[in-house]
Design a protein around this motif. Structure first.
Motif, PDB file in Angstrom:
ATOM      1  N   HIS A 101       0.813  -1.227   0.000  1.00  0.00           N
ATOM      2  CA  HIS A 101       0.000   0.000   0.000  1.00  0.00           C
ATOM      3  C   HIS A 101       0.845   1.275   0.000  1.00  0.00           C
ATOM      4  CE1 HIS A 101      -4.121  -1.682   1.467  1.00  0.00           C
ATOM      5  NE2 HIS A 101      -3.473  -2.558   0.734  1.00  0.00           N
ATOM      6  N   LEU A 102       1.939   1.298  -0.741  1.00  0.00           N
ATOM      7  CA  LEU A 102       2.701   2.545  -0.868  1.00  0.00           C
ATOM      8  C   LEU A 102       1.992   3.466  -1.853  1.00  0.00           C
ATOM      9  CD1 LEU A 102       6.344   1.149  -1.068  1.00  0.00           C
ATOM     10  CD2 LEU A 102       5.146   2.072   0.928  1.00  0.00           C
ATOM     11  N   PHE A 103       2.277   4.768  -1.745  1.00  0.00           N
ATOM     12  CA  PHE A 103       1.749   5.723  -2.730  1.00  0.00           C
ATOM     13  C   PHE A 103       2.640   5.653  -3.968  1.00  0.00           C
ATOM     14  CE2 PHE A 103       0.863   7.731   1.464  1.00  0.00           C
ATOM     15  CZ  PHE A 103      -0.517   7.608   1.434  1.00  0.00           C
ATOM     16  N   PRO A 104       2.096   5.212  -5.119  1.00  0.00           N
ATOM     17  CA  PRO A 104       2.952   4.974  -6.284  1.00  0.00           C
ATOM     18  C   PRO A 104       3.552   6.252  -6.873  1.00  0.00           C
ATOM     19  CG  PRO A 104       0.628   4.647  -6.851  1.00  0.00           C
ATOM     20  CD  PRO A 104       0.696   4.837  -5.361  1.00  0.00           C
ATOM     21  N   LEU A 164      14.995   4.689   6.901  1.00  0.00           N
ATOM     22  CA  LEU A 164      15.316   3.936   5.686  1.00  0.00           C
ATOM     23  C   LEU A 164      16.652   3.220   5.846  1.00  0.00           C
ATOM     24  CD1 LEU A 164      14.005   6.451   3.006  1.00  0.00           C
ATOM     25  CD2 LEU A 164      13.098   4.156   3.494  1.00  0.00           C
ATOM     26  N   ALA A 165      17.599   3.873   6.498  1.00  0.00           N
ATOM     27  CA  ALA A 165      18.876   3.192   6.764  1.00  0.00           C
ATOM     28  C   ALA A 165      18.644   1.980   7.660  1.00  0.00           C
ATOM     29  CB  ALA A 165      19.853   4.169   7.417  1.00  0.00           C
ATOM     30  N   ARG A 166      17.751   2.144   8.613  1.00  0.00           N
ATOM     31  CA  ARG A 166      17.488   1.051   9.548  1.00  0.00           C
ATOM     32  C   ARG A 166      16.897  -0.173   8.851  1.00  0.00           C
ATOM     33  NH1 ARG A 166      13.805   2.148  14.864  1.00  0.00           N
ATOM     34  NH2 ARG A 166      13.747   0.015  15.624  1.00  0.00           N
ATOM     35  N   VAL A 167      16.096   0.036   7.803  1.00  0.00           N
ATOM     36  CA  VAL A 167      15.527  -1.109   7.073  1.00  0.00           C
ATOM     37  C   VAL A 167      16.382  -1.473   5.854  1.00  0.00           C
ATOM     38  CG1 VAL A 167      13.171  -0.615   7.870  1.00  0.00           C
ATOM     39  CG2 VAL A 167      13.939   0.301   5.655  1.00  0.00           C
ATOM     40  N   GLY A 168      17.590  -0.905   5.788  1.00  0.00           N
ATOM     41  CA  GLY A 168      18.545  -1.283   4.743  1.00  0.00           C
ATOM     42  C   GLY A 168      18.292  -0.630   3.401  1.00  0.00           C
ATOM     43  N   LEU A 169      17.618   0.539   3.389  1.00  0.00           N
ATOM     44  CA  LEU A 169      17.270   1.191   2.130  1.00  0.00           C
ATOM     45  C   LEU A 169      17.730   2.648   2.098  1.00  0.00           C
ATOM     46  CD1 LEU A 169      13.677  -0.247   1.665  1.00  0.00           C
ATOM     47  CD2 LEU A 169      15.737  -0.906   0.412  1.00  0.00           C
ATOM     48  N   GLY A 170      18.854   2.904   2.753  1.00  0.00           N
ATOM     49  CA  GLY A 170      19.361   4.270   2.799  1.00  0.00           C
ATOM     50  C   GLY A 170      19.649   4.851   1.424  1.00  0.00           C
ATOM     51  N   ASP A 171      19.891   3.980   0.446  1.00  0.00           N
ATOM     52  CA  ASP A 171      20.240   4.468  -0.898  1.00  0.00           C
ATOM     53  C   ASP A 171      19.036   4.553  -1.831  1.00  0.00           C
ATOM     54  OD1 ASP A 171      19.892   1.726  -0.800  1.00  0.00           O
ATOM     55  OD2 ASP A 171      21.393   1.304  -2.351  1.00  0.00           O
ATOM     56  N   LYS A 172      17.822   4.315  -1.326  1.00  0.00           N
ATOM     57  CA  LYS A 172      16.644   4.270  -2.203  1.00  0.00           C
ATOM     58  C   LYS A 172      15.689   5.448  -1.987  1.00  0.00           C
ATOM     59  CE  LYS A 172      17.580   0.307  -4.179  1.00  0.00           C
ATOM     60  NZ  LYS A 172      18.067   0.301  -5.572  1.00  0.00           N
ATOM     61  N   ALA A 173      16.110   6.450  -1.257  1.00  0.00           N
ATOM     62  CA  ALA A 173      15.195   7.540  -0.882  1.00  0.00           C
ATOM     63  C   ALA A 173      14.543   8.199  -2.096  1.00  0.00           C
ATOM     64  CB  ALA A 173      15.933   8.582  -0.048  1.00  0.00           C
ATOM     65  N   ALA A 174      15.293   8.329  -3.186  1.00  0.00           N
ATOM     66  CA  ALA A 174      14.773   9.050  -4.346  1.00  0.00           C
ATOM     67  C   ALA A 174      14.053   8.138  -5.339  1.00  0.00           C
ATOM     68  CB  ALA A 174      15.920   9.779  -5.054  1.00  0.00           C
ATOM     69  N   SER A 175      14.026   6.845  -5.078  1.00  0.00           N
ATOM     70  CA  SER A 175      13.366   5.907  -5.996  1.00  0.00           C
ATOM     71  C   SER A 175      11.848   5.967  -5.836  1.00  0.00           C
ATOM     72  CB  SER A 175      13.820   4.477  -5.707  1.00  0.00           C
ATOM     73  OG  SER A 175      15.213   4.357  -5.871  1.00  0.00           O
ATOM     74  N   TYR A 176      11.162   5.460  -6.840  1.00  0.00           N
ATOM     75  CA  TYR A 176       9.712   5.287  -6.761  1.00  0.00           C
ATOM     76  C   TYR A 176       9.410   3.822  -6.461  1.00  0.00           C
ATOM     77  CZ  TYR A 176       8.946  10.013  -8.284  1.00  0.00           C
ATOM     78  OH  TYR A 176       8.921  11.387  -8.322  1.00  0.00           O
ATOM     79  N   PRO A 177       8.260   3.556  -5.850  1.00  0.00           N
ATOM     80  CA  PRO A 177       7.945   2.173  -5.479  1.00  0.00           C
ATOM     81  C   PRO A 177       8.087   1.192  -6.634  1.00  0.00           C
ATOM     82  CG  PRO A 177       6.424   3.642  -4.384  1.00  0.00           C
ATOM     83  CD  PRO A 177       7.284   4.510  -5.288  1.00  0.00           C
ATOM     84  N   ARG A 178       7.670   1.582  -7.848  1.00  0.00           N
ATOM     85  CA  ARG A 178       7.726   0.632  -8.968  1.00  0.00           C
ATOM     86  C   ARG A 178       9.154   0.231  -9.316  1.00  0.00           C
ATOM     87  NH1 ARG A 178       6.654   5.553 -11.161  1.00  0.00           N
ATOM     88  NH2 ARG A 178       8.323   6.383 -12.482  1.00  0.00           N
ATOM     89  N   GLN A 179      10.119   1.012  -8.849  1.00  0.00           N
ATOM     90  CA  GLN A 179      11.519   0.693  -9.142  1.00  0.00           C
ATOM     91  C   GLN A 179      12.119  -0.265  -8.109  1.00  0.00           C
ATOM     92  OE1 GLN A 179      12.533   4.942  -9.094  1.00  0.00           O
ATOM     93  NE2 GLN A 179      13.120   4.768 -11.256  1.00  0.00           N
ATOM     94  N   LEU A 180      11.308  -0.664  -7.145  1.00  0.00           N
ATOM     95  CA  LEU A 180      11.803  -1.516  -6.062  1.00  0.00           C
ATOM     96  C   LEU A 180      11.218  -2.917  -6.158  1.00  0.00           C
ATOM     97  CD1 LEU A 180      11.395   0.878  -2.985  1.00  0.00           C
ATOM     98  CD2 LEU A 180      13.353   0.653  -4.526  1.00  0.00           C
ATOM     99  N   SER A 181      11.932  -3.885  -5.582  1.00  0.00           N
ATOM    100  CA  SER A 181      11.380  -5.241  -5.448  1.00  0.00           C
ATOM    101  C   SER A 181      10.275  -5.221  -4.393  1.00  0.00           C
ATOM    102  CB  SER A 181      12.481  -6.204  -5.006  1.00  0.00           C
ATOM    103  OG  SER A 181      12.822  -5.958  -3.655  1.00  0.00           O
TER     104      SER A 181
END
Ligand code: ADP
Ligand code: MG
Length: 256
Positions: free
Chosen positions: A103-106, A137-154
């Motif tokens: 349920h992320l905002f796409p 985000l760093a805590r969940v291991g995604l410190g480098d994904k801040a600028a990504s959109y949900p569709r670009q993620l697994s």
């Protein structure tokens, strides 16, 4: 000495969908910092219970307290529907909810997904919300994904963003409804690892999952639900290894 207040205290909860009696008197207490894993067959009422705790579903009877504060209630004809919407929203703010399908905002970036609610509902300044979001985000291991959109993620990454987003509201309790059921098998572990790390830092959680290995390792209490009732609950070694009820045994033999 008085008993410590449970962080989550569910008492006598009932829910009907029309004629269908879906929750049939559920009592559940989760202490501060404890992890409760809820197991049970499809249709047993697990999601309805979680949604009821969070007011996404109106309960018909019983009460829910979060950290001692009454959330849902019915007595002498008074129903949750009659509670002030404002109170519901204020109390829901103490509960984080992680859904099966993220349920992320796409249309928002990962960072914006995490900062949206704190800025909109907590009146946090953008810089403060962003600093907190980056730390989460760093805590969940995604410190480098801040600028990504949900569709670009697994899927596993999206679910970890959803966990960071829930944590951003600093909830007293986190509810997970089958957080890994929509994931490819190879992505399940990374999400469970994040939930396990939250357990280690004392986050109070209720996790609905079919991951029995996770339950064994992380749960303080395992609850087995069937047909709208809690059939059995206790430490994982008891419920998983020495189930007392035939229905628990039958369920475990199917999922193990
Ligand atoms: P679980 O999460 O354990 O699979 P649910 O809480 O989703 O179970 O559902 C419990 C029962 O309630 C099921 O029989 C389901 O079909 C029914 N149910 C769930 N949501 C609704 C709804 N919105 N309207 C009618 N019936 C529902
Ligand atoms: Mg469900």
């Amino acid at each position: 000495m008085s008993a410590p207040v449970a962080m989550v205290d569910v008492r006598g909860v009932h829910k009907w969908f029309g004629q269908l009696h879906v929750l049939r008197g559920v009592d559940l207490r989760v202490g501060a910092g404890e992890v409760t894993v809820v197991l049970g067959p499809s249709g047993s009422g697990k999601s309805t219970l979680l949604r009821g705790i969070n007011h996404l579903e109106r309960l018909d009877r019983g009460s829910v307290r979060i950290d001692g504060e009454l959330i849902g209630y019915r007595r002498a004809g008074r129903t949750l529907r009659e509670l002030k919407e404002r109170d519901v929203l204020r109390q829901r703010a103490h509960i984080g909810f992680v859904f099966q399908n993220f349920h992320l905002f796409p249309h928002l970036t990962v960072l914006e997904n995490v900062t949206e609610a704190p800025i909109a509902t907590r009146r946090r300044t953008r810089p403060a919300a962003e600093a907190q979001a980056l730390a989460l985000l760093a805590r969940v291991g995604l410190g480098d994904k801040a600028a990504s959109y949900p569709r670009q993620l697994s899927g596993g990454q999206q679910q970890r963003v959803a966990i960071a987003r829930a944590l951003a509201l600093e909830p007293k309790v986190l509810l997970f409804d089958e957080p890994t059921s929509a994931l490819d098998p190879e992505l399940v572990g990374e999400v469970l690892a994040v939930i396990r790390s939250l357990a280690e830092t004392g986050t109070t959680m209720i996790v609905v999952t079919h991951e029995v290995g996770f339950a064994r390792e992380v749960a303080d209490t395992v609850v087995f639900m069937d047909e709208g009732r809690i059939v059995e609950q206790g430490p994982p070694q008891e419920v998983l290894d020495r189930p007392r009820h035939e229905r628990t045994r039958a369920f475990l033999s199917r999922v193990l």
